[in-house]
Every structure is written in C-alpha cells, then in structure tokens.
Scaffold this motif. Structure first.
Motif, short mmCIF file in Angstrom:
data_model
loop_
_atom_site.label_atom_id
_atom_site.label_comp_id
_atom_site.label_asym_id
_atom_site.label_seq_id
_atom_site.Cartn_x
_atom_site.Cartn_y
_atom_site.Cartn_z
N LEU A 1 -5.54 21.92 4.88
CA LEU A 1 -5.09 21.48 6.19
C LEU A 1 -3.79 20.67 6.09
CD1 LEU A 1 -8.55 20.28 7.52
CD2 LEU A 1 -7.37 22.35 8.22
N GLY A 2 -3.23 20.59 4.91
CA GLY A 2 -2.00 19.83 4.75
C GLY A 2 -2.21 18.42 4.23
N GLY A 3 -3.42 18.11 3.77
CA GLY A 3 -3.70 16.76 3.29
C GLY A 3 -3.62 16.67 1.78
N ASP A 4 -4.06 15.53 1.25
CA ASP A 4 -3.98 15.27 -0.18
C ASP A 4 -5.26 14.57 -0.62
OD1 ASP A 4 -3.46 14.47 -2.72
OD2 ASP A 4 -1.66 13.31 -2.25
N SER B 1 3.01 6.03 -11.96
CA SER B 1 2.18 4.98 -11.36
C SER B 1 1.05 4.57 -12.28
CB SER B 1 1.65 5.37 -9.98
OG SER B 1 1.34 6.69 -9.89
N PHE C 1 6.22 10.87 -7.80
CA PHE C 1 6.45 11.17 -9.22
C PHE C 1 5.40 12.12 -9.78
CE2 PHE C 1 8.73 7.27 -8.50
CZ PHE C 1 9.84 7.36 -9.32
N ARG C 2 4.68 12.82 -8.88
CA ARG C 2 3.58 13.67 -9.36
C ARG C 2 4.04 14.73 -10.36
NH1 ARG C 2 -0.65 14.28 -5.23
NH2 ARG C 2 -1.43 12.16 -5.17
N PHE D 1 -7.65 0.91 -2.40
CA PHE D 1 -6.85 -0.21 -1.87
C PHE D 1 -7.78 -1.25 -1.25
CE2 PHE D 1 -4.27 -2.45 1.30
CZ PHE D 1 -3.22 -2.86 0.49
N MET E 1 -7.92 5.41 -10.96
CA MET E 1 -7.52 6.79 -10.68
C MET E 1 -6.75 7.40 -11.84
SD MET E 1 -6.20 5.81 -6.89
CE MET E 1 -5.36 7.35 -6.67
N VAL F 1 -8.67 -1.71 5.88
CA VAL F 1 -8.28 -0.46 5.24
C VAL F 1 -9.51 0.40 4.96
CG1 VAL F 1 -7.05 0.55 3.30
CG2 VAL F 1 -6.29 -1.61 4.25
N ILE G 1 1.95 17.69 -1.05
CA ILE G 1 1.75 17.45 0.36
C ILE G 1 2.78 18.26 1.12
CG2 ILE G 1 1.67 15.68 2.13
CD1 ILE G 1 1.19 13.67 -0.06
N LYS G 2 2.41 18.83 2.24
CA LYS G 2 3.39 19.51 3.09
C LYS G 2 4.41 18.49 3.59
CE LYS G 2 1.96 22.59 6.16
NZ LYS G 2 1.07 23.13 7.20
N GLN H 1 -3.07 11.45 -10.53
CA GLN H 1 -2.04 10.50 -10.13
C GLN H 1 -0.83 10.64 -11.06
OE1 GLN H 1 -2.42 5.76 -9.28
NE2 GLN H 1 -3.13 6.51 -11.22
N SER H 2 0.37 10.31 -10.54
CA SER H 2 1.56 10.50 -11.38
C SER H 2 1.53 9.57 -12.58
CB SER H 2 2.82 10.26 -10.56
OG SER H 2 3.07 8.89 -10.44
N VAL H 3 2.13 10.04 -13.66
CA VAL H 3 2.15 9.25 -14.90
C VAL H 3 2.87 7.92 -14.67
CG1 VAL H 3 2.92 9.23 -17.28
CG2 VAL H 3 2.09 11.33 -16.27
N HIS I 1 -6.51 6.63 -3.02
CA HIS I 1 -5.61 5.50 -2.77
C HIS I 1 -6.17 4.62 -1.67
CE1 HIS I 1 -2.18 6.16 -5.34
NE2 HIS I 1 -2.14 7.44 -5.02
N PHE I 2 -6.52 5.24 -0.54
CA PHE I 2 -7.09 4.47 0.57
C PHE I 2 -8.32 3.69 0.13
CE2 PHE I 2 -4.69 6.90 3.78
CZ PHE I 2 -4.47 5.90 4.70
N PHE J 1 0.83 -1.21 0.00
CA PHE J 1 0.00 0.00 0.00
C PHE J 1 0.86 1.26 0.00
CE2 PHE J 1 -2.73 3.00 2.59
CZ PHE J 1 -3.46 3.41 1.49
N VAL K 1 -6.10 13.15 -3.32
CA VAL K 1 -5.91 11.92 -4.07
C VAL K 1 -5.57 10.76 -3.12
CG1 VAL K 1 -4.61 10.82 -5.94
CG2 VAL K 1 -5.23 13.21 -6.09
N LEU K 2 -5.01 11.10 -1.97
CA LEU K 2 -4.70 10.05 -0.98
C LEU K 2 -5.97 9.29 -0.60
CD1 LEU K 2 -2.49 8.84 0.81
CD2 LEU K 2 -3.17 10.43 2.58
N THR L 1 1.52 3.88 -3.19
CA THR L 1 1.04 5.25 -3.00
C THR L 1 2.19 6.23 -3.16
OG1 THR L 1 -0.63 4.40 -1.50
CG2 THR L 1 -0.25 6.75 -1.45
N LEU M 1 4.72 5.74 -5.07
CA LEU M 1 5.01 5.80 -6.51
C LEU M 1 4.20 6.91 -7.14
CD1 LEU M 1 5.11 2.17 -7.92
CD2 LEU M 1 6.97 3.76 -7.56
N ASP M 2 3.02 7.17 -6.59
CA ASP M 2 2.21 8.28 -7.08
C ASP M 2 2.78 9.61 -6.59
OD1 ASP M 2 0.32 10.09 -7.80
OD2 ASP M 2 -1.13 9.46 -6.30
#
Lengths: 139, 540
Positions: free
Chosen positions: B233-236, B309, A92-93, B246, B300, B210, A104-105, B305-307, B242-243, A82, B238-239, A86, A88-89
C-alpha cells in the motif's frame, strides 16, 4: 507574575483568520501541481506556518509566560529527534544493498489519481519522472 | 498512641462508595496497587505455564498457538498493566504528596479519572484473554500484526487507552512537584524518589502519545487499508518499529527510573547514612530520561535498518551506561561505612544492585551491533531484559512494598518469612534466568514452544528454579496480605525504620485522611543522618 489576560484586538484575530483561510487555499492550489519530492515539503511548510499562527495568536503563546513557549518548543524538539533519526534510516538504506534503495514510494497514492500535469499545472499525456525501483523489476 | 490517631485514611470515611469515588491519593494508590498485583499474578501464572511447556522438548503441555498467545499476553500484561502503572500509580501516588508535604496531588479528580481510564483499558485486555488471546508478541510488529486474525485490535485499543492514564498521572505528578512543595523544601532537598518520579513523568508525557499514535495507525491500516506499514500500500514495515520503539525504549526508563528512586530511598535509611552524591543521582535521572529518547534503534539492528543509523544508535546506546553507572556507584558508596541492617527491604535492595548490574552490563553487550546480530531474538535477550525488568524493577517494587507497607497500613508483616522469601526470589531468579544467557549464547531462539535436545538440560534447570521464584513471590505477597488481618496487633509505630523523609517524620502510620494533622513544617533534609538523630520505633 504575568497572570493578566492579554486582550487581543478583534482586528488581529480577523487578519490571522484571513491569512489562515488564504493559506488553506494555497494548500489546495499547490496540491494540484506535481512538484515531485517537493510536494510534501511545500505542504508541510504551509501547514507549519498555519499552526504557528494559531499557536502564537489564537492560543496566545506570543504573550504568555515564556516557560510555556519553552515547553512547546521542547515538544517540537522531540518530534524533530524522531523524524531526523528515522530519516537517518530511510535515507541511508541502500548502504549495503543498493537494489533495495527505494523502500518507500516517493509520492502519496493521492497523486496517482490526479489528472497528469506539468509543473505549471498544464495537462500532459504522461509523466516523465521515473520511480526508482518500481520499473526495475520488469527488466 | 493517642485515640485520635485511630482516624486514618483507611477507615475514614467508610463504605464502598467512599473508595470508588475517593479523591484521596492514598486510596487511589491502593486501588492501583491491588489491581496491579492481580495482573502481576496473572502474568506470573502465564510465565510459569510457559516454563512448564519448556521443561522438556515437544508440545507436551500446550499447543504452538496457545504458547504464542501465552508469551504475548505475559509480555503485554506485565508491561502495560503491571510494571508501567504499578510503581508510579501505586507507590508514587501514595508517597509523592506525603514526601513533598502536600495534602494531595495537584489535580485529585484527574487522579481518580486516570485510575478509571486504566481500569477501562484493562477491560479490553481481559476481553482479549477471554476471547482467545493475541499471538503477535507484545511488540505487535507489522506486517504480521496487520494480518493476524487474533485479537490485535482489542489489545492495542486497551494499550491506547491505558496510555492516557499514564499521561495524566505524569502530568499530575509534575504539577504536584512544581507547585505543592511545602515551604523550605527546595529542589535539592527533595527525596530522590520524587526526582525519579519527576523524570518518569517527563518521559510519560513526551513518549506515550507516540505509542497512542502508533496503535491508531495500526488500527487504521487494519480497518481502512491506509498504507502506513504495508509496502503493497506504499508503507514501510520498518517504520512501525521506529514508531514503536520511539515510545517503548523510553518506556523502559518509565519502568526503571521509579525503581532507581525506591533504591535511592531504601539504601540510606537502612544504612543510617546520608546518600552519597545526591546531585549526581538527581541529574543522572534526568540525563537517563533524555538519552533514553535517542537510542531506540538498538532494538532494530537486524530489521533492515540502514547501516549508518545502526552505527549512530549503537554509539549513543553506550552513553546510557554512564548515568546508570553513576547511580550504582553512588549507592555502593552510600553503604560504605554505614550501619547496614539486613531488613527485608534492604535484602531486596541489595539483590537489586546485583541483578540490575548484570542486566545493565548485558545491555552493553547487546548495544554493540556486531554482537547483537548474533544474539538478537535469542534467549540472551530474554535473560537480559528479565534481569532489568524483574531483577531491577519488580525487585525494587517488592523492596518498596516492604519498606512502605507499615506506612501504608500501620501493620508489620512477619519479617522472617519476608526475608526468606526475598532470598528465595534472589536465588530462584538467578536459577531461572542465568541459564537463559547460556541458552541464548548457544543459539536458542526466543518465542518457540519447543527446541532441539541439546538445549533440554538448561531449559529443565530454568523451569525448576522458576517454580522456586514463583512460589517465593507468591508467599511474599501472601505474607503481606496476612499482616492485614484484624488480629495483627503488632504496631510498627510511626517510623519503624527511623527514616527522615517527611512521610515518616511528619505524619502517623497509616496517615491521616488529609495527610498531616496540621500544616507540616519542613525541618530537615531527607538524608541528614549526620545531623539529626532518629531512632527506629520498630522493636527487634
């Protein structure tokens, strides 16, 4: 079949408990030192070490049927899958759009409220490290 | 039939409390079955309501907000309250101990507890419906789900709770398969349905926590403002995906693996032939369960998401096609030169082969990044997953229901009506969802209550056939219920289809309260039609 209950000497328990308390102290101590991106790595390393001690000695996995160890390691493997995929994403964004590279901070908000210190814990006036992507928008 | 066979798990012991507090896996399975069917009907009515709205462009039937609630509830109810619990919870519970020759599952009290946990979670879902619904879509994507004023929290809390029921059922099944098999029943002699449930249980145990974590994080962000998914708030954001995926991609295999198991049981029995490639089917189940964990990113491709991945996920996605293809070919080769009889379960199983193959192949289209960027969030995706979920899982569930109905109740339904309904389901299903592939290719986005005029012909067509589909399923279930009335004298005997698995050969229909009247002795493999002669007791 190894169904016998392993009896752990009290001494072992006390040593492990002592190490856990010591490591808790280490966690608290290093949290006051700003190591940049190593903050999280160090904190997780200490936590992992503590969890390993608990699982091996307090939960008797060291002496248990090895099948249970396999199952436990498998669960860590899924966690590894997991996190790796994640990262990997997130890692490489910037592939196509370099300007959104830092989504992300890099540090938890907790560090914003701490008195500023250098890597040795001495108070300083201002931080040197520059957060990529944060200030760029002002220019 | 002798007198003492009148004692069975349905009539002994008697009284409502003997049902509510039962530890009998068969009764718990039936409670799952009936609650599942109720949610299936609610979800189905919501779907028909949506099709009615989409019959013509414009908001003729419901408002945009109501429509948003309808598709969210349709998805969430069908997936979390019906499909995921239905096959393992109902058919799995009833059959697994019988198939391995055990008196019950390994932990009967845990089994009852998991049913009550499911019911408790379902209460939250019902509260959500009564309280005005939820409008985020069944995936609860952030950032909208942390801002929406609809009932996101009760619904996600319900799903969180139901997850535990799923984990406990999985745990129970794994322990049962490992520890409760009758002597002589080795792993390679297990019925393939047991293998399928075993693979499903592994996924349930490893993936469901999960989902629980994801739902907790979502609730924490909503209530405490902890920055996990919100960039401010410092989050993401797209995360979150992922959660969510998964869990939810492996959950697709929680839904489809038991269906594979049912088909692997039905095809050999109704073809009177040993299953082809037993070990291939068994191991493909496990490899699907494992590879299923490595492909979630293909949901996704347009999320930012990054190319890198995207390429990795797209590549691994193709691997899922291999074990799935192995199964399809094994089933076809099982039928080859067999005595195929077109009984109701077999008609459903054949429909499954057709529909699931279409669903699986269109999944390969969507696994290709370049194509998915065009097709993402269009009706092509809607059609694809309905071919897999309904054309695959629900058709297999109906197949299994018709196959094991005489086992569970000792009554036979009207087979003519049942077979006609099976055809109706097959035709109605294709009529409803095939046009949606075309709609998607032409750019019709999903989750809209209205559309431009160019799409109206195909939408009208889809709505027309959806009524045939809905009616067929409704009559099929009514037909099954009708068979339970007291005056139904038609006795199927203990082995109507002439099957060789232990639940048919070693106990009566319906089974004894303790499954077997004496300790069962394992005599023959589950598919030894080449060695053992067994006659169907059902009179044509």
């Amino acid at each position: 079949m190894s169904n016998e209950h392993h009896i752990t000497p009290l001494r072992t328990y006390l040593i492990i408990a002592g190490s856990l308390l010591f490591l808790t102290g280490v966690t608290v101590w290093v949290s006051y030192i700003d190591l940049g991106s190593f903050n999280i790595i160090l904190a997780m390393a200490v936590a992992t070490l503590k969890a390993t001690l608990v699982v091996l000695f307090f939960m008797h996995l060291l002496w248990d049927d090895k099948k249970n160890l396999v199952i436990f390691v498998m669960s860590l493997m899924f966690l590894g899958i997991f996190i790796t995929f994640t990262l990997l994403d997130t890692g490489f964004r910037g592939g196509i759009n370099p300007e959104v590279k830092t989504a992300i901070k890099s540090k938890a908000s907790f560090y914003d409220n701490l008195p500023l210190t250098d890597t040795h814990g001495n108070p300083v006036e201002s931080h040197e490290d520059h957060h990529e992507g944060e200030d760029d928008s002002h220019h | 039939m002798s007198e003492n066979q009148n004692i069975n798990y349905l009539n002994h012991p008697k009284g409502i409390m003997s049902w509510l507090l039962t530890l009998d896996h068969k009764r718990i399975g039936l409670m799952y079955l009936f609650s599942g069917i109720i949610f299936f009907l609610i979800g189905g009515l919501l779907a028909l309501g949506m099709r009615l709205e989409l019959a013509a462009p414009g908001n003729d039937f419901v408002s945009n907000d109501t429509y948003n609630s309808m598709y969210t509830l349709h998805g969430a109810i069908m997936i979390f309250l019906f499909i995921i619990p239905a096959i393992p919870g109902a058919l799995g519970n009833i059959l697994l101990p019988l198939m391995v020759g055990a008196k019950d599952v390994a932990f009967p009290r845990l089994n009852l507890a998991s049913f009550y946990i499911y019911s408790f979670g379902a209460l939250f879902a019902i509260y959500t419906i009564v309280n005005g619904g939820v409008d985020t879509g069944w995936t609860f994507y952030t950032p909208y789900s942390t801002q929406s004023t609809s009932n996101v929290v009760p619904m996600t809390l319900g799903i969180f709770i139901i997850g535990f029921s799923s984990i406990l059922t999985g745990l129970n099944f794994i322990a049962t398969v490992h520890k409760m098999r009758v002597p002589g029943l080795t792993w390679y002699k297990l019925p393939l349905f047991v293998w399928a449930l075993y693979g499903t249980s592994l996924v349930q145990i490893t993936a469901t926590p999960v989902l629980a974590i994801t739902m907790v994080l979502l609730i924490l962000e909503r209530f405490l403002g902890i920055g996990i998914f919100d960039p401010a708030l410092g989050g993401d954001p797209v995360l979150y995906q992922h959660f969510f995926w998964f869990y939810s991609h492996p959950a697709v295999y929680i839904m489809i693996l038991p269906a594979f198991g049912i088909i692997s049981e039905i095809i050999p029995v109704h073809s009177r032939k040993k299953v082809w490639g037993y070990k291939f089917i068994a191991y493909s189940t496990l490899s699907i369960a494992f590879i299923g964990f490595l492909v979630w990113g293909h949901h996704m491709f347009t999320s930012g998401q990054s190319v890198f991945s995207q390429i990795v996920f797209s590549f691994i996605t193709y691997f899922v096609g291999i074990p799935t293809g192995v199964k399809i070919f094994s089933w076809i080769l099982t039928m080859y030169k067999g005595q195929v009889s077109f009984t109701t379960p077999m008609i459903y199983a054949l429909a499954f082969l057709f529909l699931f193959t279409i669903g699986g192949l269109t999944g390969i289209f969507l696994g290709a990044v370049a194509l998915d960027i065009h097709l993402h969030d269009t009706y092509f995706v809607v059609a694809h997953f309905h071919y897999v979920m309904q054309g695959g899982t629900i058709i297999a569930f109906l197949a299994g229901l018709h196959h094991w109905w005489p086992k569970s109740f000792g009554k036979m339904y009207n087979q003519k009506i049942a077979s006609l309904c099976a055809l109706g389901v097959f035709i109605g299903f294709n009529g409803t969802f095939f046009p949606q592939f075309l709609l998607g290719l032409r750019g019709m986005p999903r989750r809209y209550a209205t559309y431009s005029d160019q799409f109206s012909e195909l939408h009208t067509y889809s709505t027309f056939w959806s009524t045939i589909l809905g009616l067929s399923i409704f009559i099929a279930i009514l037909n099954l219920m009708w068979s339970l009335r007291k005056s139904n004298k038609l006795d199927p005997g203990s082995n109507p289809w002439g099957a060789l698995t232990m639940e048919w050969t070693h106990t009566s229909s319906p089974p004894h309260p303790h499954n077997f009247e004496s300790d069962p002795v394992f005599t023959n493999g589950p598919y030894d039609y080449d060695k053992v002669i067994v006659e169907p007791t059902l009179k044509k």
